[in-house]
Design a protein around this motif. Structure first.
Motif, PDB file in Angstrom:
ATOM      1  N   ALA A  10      34.204  -8.494  25.372  1.00  0.00           N
ATOM      2  CA  ALA A  10      32.771  -8.208  25.444  1.00  0.00           C
ATOM      3  C   ALA A  10      32.395  -7.053  24.522  1.00  0.00           C
ATOM      4  O   ALA A  10      33.115  -6.047  24.444  1.00  0.00           O
ATOM      5  N   PRO A  11      31.272  -7.179  23.804  1.00  0.00           N
ATOM      6  CA  PRO A  11      30.803  -6.061  22.977  1.00  0.00           C
ATOM      7  C   PRO A  11      30.487  -4.852  23.850  1.00  0.00           C
ATOM      8  O   PRO A  11      30.031  -4.997  24.989  1.00  0.00           O
ATOM      9  N   LEU A  12      30.728  -3.663  23.321  1.00  0.00           N
ATOM     10  CA  LEU A  12      30.428  -2.455  24.080  1.00  0.00           C
ATOM     11  C   LEU A  12      28.936  -2.145  24.085  1.00  0.00           C
ATOM     12  O   LEU A  12      28.452  -1.438  24.969  1.00  0.00           O
ATOM     13  N   GLY A  13      28.221  -2.644  23.088  1.00  0.00           N
ATOM     14  CA  GLY A  13      26.785  -2.431  23.058  1.00  0.00           C
ATOM     15  C   GLY A  13      26.412  -1.034  22.602  1.00  0.00           C
ATOM     16  O   GLY A  13      27.258  -0.259  22.139  1.00  0.00           O
ATOM     17  N   PRO A  14      25.131  -0.683  22.749  1.00  0.00           N
ATOM     18  CA  PRO A  14      24.677   0.638  22.291  1.00  0.00           C
ATOM     19  C   PRO A  14      25.202   1.760  23.180  1.00  0.00           C
ATOM     20  O   PRO A  14      25.662   1.524  24.302  1.00  0.00           O
ATOM     21  N   VAL A  15      25.140   2.964  22.673  1.00  0.00           N
ATOM     22  CA  VAL A  15      25.585   4.141  23.424  1.00  0.00           C
ATOM     23  C   VAL A  15      24.441   4.584  24.332  1.00  0.00           C
ATOM     24  O   VAL A  15      23.480   5.214  23.896  1.00  0.00           O
ATOM     25  N   THR A  16      24.554   4.246  25.600  1.00  0.00           N
ATOM     26  CA  THR A  16      23.557   4.592  26.603  1.00  0.00           C
ATOM     27  C   THR A  16      24.143   5.625  27.568  1.00  0.00           C
ATOM     28  O   THR A  16      25.355   5.881  27.551  1.00  0.00           O
ATOM     29  N   PRO A  17      23.330   6.209  28.428  1.00  0.00           N
ATOM     30  CA  PRO A  17      23.882   7.132  29.429  1.00  0.00           C
ATOM     31  C   PRO A  17      24.985   6.500  30.281  1.00  0.00           C
ATOM     32  O   PRO A  17      25.993   7.148  30.571  1.00  0.00           O
ATOM     33  N   HIS A  68      28.718  16.965  24.334  1.00  0.00           N
ATOM     34  CA  HIS A  68      28.831  16.705  22.895  1.00  0.00           C
ATOM     35  C   HIS A  68      30.187  16.108  22.537  1.00  0.00           C
ATOM     36  O   HIS A  68      30.312  15.347  21.588  1.00  0.00           O
ATOM     37  N   MET A  69      31.227  16.403  23.346  1.00  0.00           N
ATOM     38  CA  MET A  69      32.508  15.740  23.150  1.00  0.00           C
ATOM     39  C   MET A  69      32.411  14.263  23.501  1.00  0.00           C
ATOM     40  O   MET A  69      32.909  13.393  22.772  1.00  0.00           O
ATOM     41  N   VAL A  70      31.764  13.974  24.631  1.00  0.00           N
ATOM     42  CA  VAL A  70      31.609  12.592  25.066  1.00  0.00           C
ATOM     43  C   VAL A  70      30.781  11.803  24.059  1.00  0.00           C
ATOM     44  O   VAL A  70      31.117  10.669  23.701  1.00  0.00           O
ATOM     45  N   GLU A  71      29.717  12.406  23.576  1.00  0.00           N
ATOM     46  CA  GLU A  71      28.861  11.731  22.589  1.00  0.00           C
ATOM     47  C   GLU A  71      29.654  11.401  21.323  1.00  0.00           C
ATOM     48  O   GLU A  71      29.551  10.289  20.785  1.00  0.00           O
ATOM     49  N   ALA A  72      30.440  12.369  20.845  1.00  0.00           N
ATOM     50  CA  ALA A  72      31.223  12.141  19.630  1.00  0.00           C
ATOM     51  C   ALA A  72      32.178  10.969  19.809  1.00  0.00           C
ATOM     52  O   ALA A  72      32.280  10.089  18.943  1.00  0.00           O
ATOM     53  N   CYS A  73      32.883  10.929  20.943  1.00  0.00           N
ATOM     54  CA  CYS A  73      33.837   9.846  21.175  1.00  0.00           C
ATOM     55  C   CYS A  73      33.129   8.510  21.387  1.00  0.00           C
ATOM     56  O   CYS A  73      33.589   7.466  20.905  1.00  0.00           O
ATOM     57  N   ALA A  74      32.002   8.534  22.094  1.00  0.00           N
ATOM     58  CA  ALA A  74      31.271   7.289  22.343  1.00  0.00           C
ATOM     59  C   ALA A  74      30.794   6.667  21.039  1.00  0.00           C
ATOM     60  O   ALA A  74      30.893   5.444  20.852  1.00  0.00           O
ATOM     61  N   ARG A  75      30.258   7.472  20.131  1.00  0.00           N
ATOM     62  CA  ARG A  75      29.787   6.938  18.843  1.00  0.00           C
ATOM     63  C   ARG A  75      30.930   6.266  18.094  1.00  0.00           C
ATOM     64  O   ARG A  75      30.767   5.190  17.500  1.00  0.00           O
ATOM     65  N   ILE A  76      32.091   6.891  18.095  1.00  0.00           N
ATOM     66  CA  ILE A  76      33.232   6.365  17.354  1.00  0.00           C
ATOM     67  C   ILE A  76      33.749   5.076  17.999  1.00  0.00           C
ATOM     68  O   ILE A  76      33.943   4.052  17.334  1.00  0.00           O
ATOM     69  N   VAL A  77      33.968   5.101  19.306  1.00  0.00           N
ATOM     70  CA  VAL A  77      34.549   3.949  20.002  1.00  0.00           C
ATOM     71  C   VAL A  77      33.602   2.755  19.972  1.00  0.00           C
ATOM     72  O   VAL A  77      34.022   1.610  19.742  1.00  0.00           O
TER      73      VAL A  77
END
Length: 314
Positions: free
Chosen positions: A175-182, A200-209
């Motif tokens: 399944a696609p992970l989709g957009p980075v949402t809360p 900001h750590m979580v955001e950085a990793c979420a964008r990459i993954v």
């Protein structure tokens, strides 16, 4: 809702490389490689993990590039390296060998750091001539050599067949992970990061993954599911240091301890209380410091090399 490949400001925004190149592996796979820092500085090579990219090492690159030549590459299918139909530990080893041969001079030694699948890449490539020739020392972050799915604690159940079955379905999802949402951030933090990791750590990793294509994520999940690189660990004969978070749900500390026991030349095991799987992001200063210390200890300076050559010529 943006599908940015990485954050574009703050400590986890990737710095601009001094130059970039494309390296071709043995089977024709094309690999995106970035080089940062002075050309004549001690070399560091960074291999990222599953679903990540060179952006994952942004904090390390930013700090190390002042006094090191930092070489980071995208694993096949990740980041800016095109997808390739070949999945497996041998292709990972091929890719690392190709990057080392393309970026390091004959006889040049480097510290090689691998996170998660990047560490597994090093285990797979342990007997390759380029690794033997160029690896002065190794840092393994949050990784393991075998039995990954059975030992993962992503599913909050007692270890056993049911947990392994559910874990395999979750990690191997198409399944696609989709957009980075809360909600996506909360899920990613639970699965891959410690409870104290900052937004900001979580955001950085979420964008990459989330930027990793679903077909690539699924393809490599099958490789990790069947992973058996215990033999490769015993072939990593250079000095090796290990870092792991005690709250790592993907490669729990049992793997790091097994690696430390099996390595011929383990020079340290650091367990970081409360940290998760993304140790280079969650503990950037510590991981950077480990790489810097390994380079200072194990990469000979020009003066030392001249002395060795003089002794050999005498």
């Amino acid at each position: 809702m943006s599908r940015l490949l990485h954050v574009d400001d703050g400590p986890y925004a990737p710095p601009v490389p001094a130059h970039e190149l494309t390296v071709t592996a043995a089977d024709g796979a094309r690999l995106h490689v970035e080089v940062h820092g002075p050309e004549d500085a001690p070399a560091v090579v960074l291999a990222h993990g599953w679903c990540c990219s060179t952006a994952f090492w942004a904090a390390q690159i930013r700090e190390l590039a002042a006094g090191h030549r930092v070489i980071a590459y995208d694993q096949r299918g990740h980041g800016r390296s095109p997808a390739n139909p070949a999945y497996g530990t041998e292709p990972l080893a091929d890719d690392l060998e190709a990057v080392l041969e393309a970026t390091l001079a004959p006889g040049e030694r480097a510290v090689i750091a691998g996170h998660s699948m990047g560490g597994m890449t090093l285990m797979a490539a342990a007997t390759r001539p380029a690794v033997r020739a160029h690896a002065a020392a190794v840092l393994l972050c949050s990784t393991g050599s075998a039995r990954l799915v059975a030992s993962a604690t992503v599913v909050p159940m007692r270890a056993g067949r049911a947990r392994t079955w559910l874990t395999r379905r979750i990690l191997g999802s198409r399944a696609p992970l989709g957009p980075v949402t809360p909600l996506a951030r909360r899920i990613l933090k639970y699965g891959t990061m410690g409870p104290g990791s900052s937004p900001h750590m979580v955001e950085a990793c979420a964008r990459i993954v989330h930027a990793c294509p679903s077909r690539v994520r699924h393809g490599w999940s099958q490789v990790l599911d069947l992973l058996d690189l215990d033999h490769g660990v015993r072939e990593l004969r250079m000095p090796v240091e290990i870092v792991v978070g005690t709250a790592d749900r993907l490669t729990p500390p049992v793997h790091a301890r097994a690696l430390a026991a099996a390595l011929p030349n383990c020079v340290g095991l650091t367990e970081l209380p409360g940290l998760g799987h993304m140790t280079p992001v969650e503990a950037p200063d510590l991981v950077t410091g480990k790489i810097r210390a390994l380079a200072a200890t194990y990469i000979p300076t020009a003066r030392q090399e001249r002395a060795v050559h003089a002794e050999e010529s005498a």
